[in-house]
Design an enzyme around this catalytic site. Structure first.
Site, PDB file in Angstrom:
ATOM      1  N   ALA A 174       4.500   4.002   3.008  1.00  0.00           N
ATOM      2  CA  ALA A 174       4.025   2.760   2.393  1.00  0.00           C
ATOM      3  C   ALA A 174       4.149   1.631   3.402  1.00  0.00           C
ATOM      4  CB  ALA A 174       4.835   2.433   1.142  1.00  0.00           C
ATOM      5  N   LYS A 175       3.578   0.505   3.102  1.00  0.00           N
ATOM      6  CA  LYS A 175       3.795  -0.707   3.893  1.00  0.00           C
ATOM      7  C   LYS A 175       3.418  -1.906   3.053  1.00  0.00           C
ATOM      8  CE  LYS A 175       5.110  -1.520   8.186  1.00  0.00           C
ATOM      9  NZ  LYS A 175       5.832  -0.565   9.063  1.00  0.00           N
ATOM     10  N   GLY A 176       4.027  -3.043   3.369  1.00  0.00           N
ATOM     11  CA  GLY A 176       3.683  -4.286   2.681  1.00  0.00           C
ATOM     12  C   GLY A 176       3.491  -5.392   3.684  1.00  0.00           C
ATOM     13  N   ASP A 233      10.342  -5.255   8.641  1.00  0.00           N
ATOM     14  CA  ASP A 233       9.344  -5.000   9.678  1.00  0.00           C
ATOM     15  C   ASP A 233       9.176  -6.334  10.414  1.00  0.00           C
ATOM     16  OD1 ASP A 233       7.366  -2.690  10.426  1.00  0.00           O
ATOM     17  OD2 ASP A 233       6.135  -4.486  10.488  1.00  0.00           O
ATOM     18  N   VAL A 262       0.849  -1.189   0.000  1.00  0.00           N
ATOM     19  CA  VAL A 262       0.000   0.000   0.000  1.00  0.00           C
ATOM     20  C   VAL A 262       0.886   1.240   0.000  1.00  0.00           C
ATOM     21  CG1 VAL A 262      -1.673   1.339   1.349  1.00  0.00           C
ATOM     22  CG2 VAL A 262      -1.898  -1.150   1.219  1.00  0.00           C
TER      23      VAL A 262
END
Ligand code: GLU
Length: 429
Positions: free
Chosen positions: A118-120, A159, A73
């Site tokens: 952002a992050k995944g 992360d 995202v």
């Protein structure tokens, strides 16, 4: 070959949790109101810019094919390329990734580095996979999200559930597709392929730089303070190590299996050596066993939640006996808990400030990777400390000036900066 058998869906068996996205939106709304954001801007900043869901197969060691779901995202790009980690967890879903991406936008703005958020995530328990399966999953996921990632557009990082080795596979996979090495595609890489000195330690060090500066600013004595840390992954263990080196007493630590408590202070270097051969801190003999719930309500000076979201809630916030909470995790405190803590005069150093050391040194790593020019660890740490100290004062002064708590101040500062960038860039077309 095994034949498909319908099972109860993973989602249906998932325990009900407060939604991190609900928390992120409630925080945003509060800060937007204080900022008096115009309605168009409010809508732009509140929504994720783009979201990608991928379903992809991986061949497991036993020859079977398993299908996995992953996400990436981009929340906002007003201040620069998007930046944020990749989480491997059985609990991760699109809403959680959305929340984490939004927090990355505000975090990068609070510490004033030129990134959006952002992050995944991939829905998987990495501990259940062999090394080969983990590599295959990572390489296929990287390929699936290739339309969204690039060294100038969106740069992933570690992360929960991912580490430097996973970053190396991401870098290699992307580079294989391009036909040459692209080290700036990812940060948190191992040192031997262009990672930055100090990146592995950055989040934990940054937390303790911030806590020490807060103590200094409030005129509190920092010497020998007692710290309790929930979580003993990268963030928790390095926070513990740094606290120990700074002369603090780490009286409790925990992981998913529970915690240990020792009022005289745990020997952290010894515990870290011990953890190279053991699975849980609860096996360490020099302390009493406690639960994660007990750790959060221990009598101590600083409580560091460094595990996952929604740990301090309306149910336990009133029992928190720490003087300060330094948020190592993203989103560990719910808005209801924030109100209770505020009433009880517990100072909360919010996640988007407190744990920003990781992304700050990621920024340094990205700059070094683009330039192929590398810095000494000492330079990295000095620059990190300068940014954390400056950012703490930016947030603290905002809080004093507007008579608001530190979390709201950090959000107002971060969201305000993103709003300004959006106004300056103007609207296309
Ligand atoms: N996953 C970390 C965070 O939540 C680091 C992100 C990065 O370095 O890009 O801040």
């Amino acid at each position: 070959m095994t034949i498909y058998q319908p099972q109860s869906s993973a989602a249906a068996s998932k325990p009900q949790r407060d939604s991190a996205y609900k928390t992120a939106l409630a925080q945003f709304d509060r800060a937007a109101q204080i900022l008096g954001l115009e309605s168009g801007l409010y809508e732009i900043l509140r929504a994720p810019r783009r979201e990608l869901t991928v379903n992809f197969p991986v061949k497991m060691d036993n020859g079977e094919i398993r299908c996995f779901t992953g996400y990436r995202v981009h929340h906002n790009t007003a201040r620069g390329p998007t930046k944020g980690g990749i989480r491997y967890s059985p609990q991760v879903d699109l809403e959680e990734v959305r929340a984490l991406a939004m927090w990355m936008t505000w975090k990068c703005a609070v510490v004033n580095i030129p990134y959006g958020g952002a992050k995944g995530g991939v829905v998987v328990d990495p501990k259940q996979l062999s090394l080969r399966e983990l590599e295959a999953l990572t390489r296929r996921y990287t390929t699936e999200i290739t339309p969204l990632i690039s060294p100038e557009g969106d740069i992933p990082a570690p992360d929960m559930g991912t580490n430097p080795q996973v970053m190396a596979w991401i870098m290699d996979t992307y580079s294989m597709h391009r036909g040459y090495s692209v080290p700036a595609i990812v940060t948190g890489k191992p040192l031997n392929i262009g990672g930055s000195a100090g990146r592995f330690e950055a989040t934990g060090r940054g937390i303790m730089f911030t806590v020490r500066e807060a103590y200094r600013t409030f005129g509190w004595s920092f010497d020998g303070i007692r710290i309790a840390i929930q979580g003993f992954g990268n963030v928790g263990s390095i926070t513990a190590q740094t606290a120990h080196e700074m002369g603090c007493k780490v009286i409790a630590v925990s992981d998913i299996g529970g915690g240990i408590y020792n009022p005289h202070g745990i020997d952290i270097p010894k515990l870290r050596r011990f953890m190279k051969e053991h699975r849980s801190v609860t096996e360490f003999p020099e302390g009493d066993r406690i639960t994660n719930a007990e750790l959060l309500t221990l009598q101590c000076d600083v409580l560091v939640p460094a595990a996952t979201e929604n740990q301090i809630t309306a149910d336990n916030a009133a029992q928190v006996r720490a003087r300060m909470i330094a948020e190592g995790a993203n989103g560990p405190t719910t808005p209801e808990a924030d109100e209770i803590l505020l009433e009880n005069n517990v100072v909360v150093i919010p996640d988007i400030l407190c744990n920003a050391g990781g992304v700050v040194v990621s920024y340094f790593e990205w700059v070094q990777s683009l330039q192929q020019l590398f810095w000494e660890e000492e330079d990295v740490m000095h620059r990190l400390e300068r940014i954390m100290v400056r950012s703490f004062h930016d947030v603290y002064e905002t809080a004093l000036r507007m008579d608001i708590d530190l979390r709201t101040a950090a959000l107002v500062l971060g969201i305000g900066r993103v709003a300004e960038a959006t106004r300056t860039r103007g609207l296309y077309p």
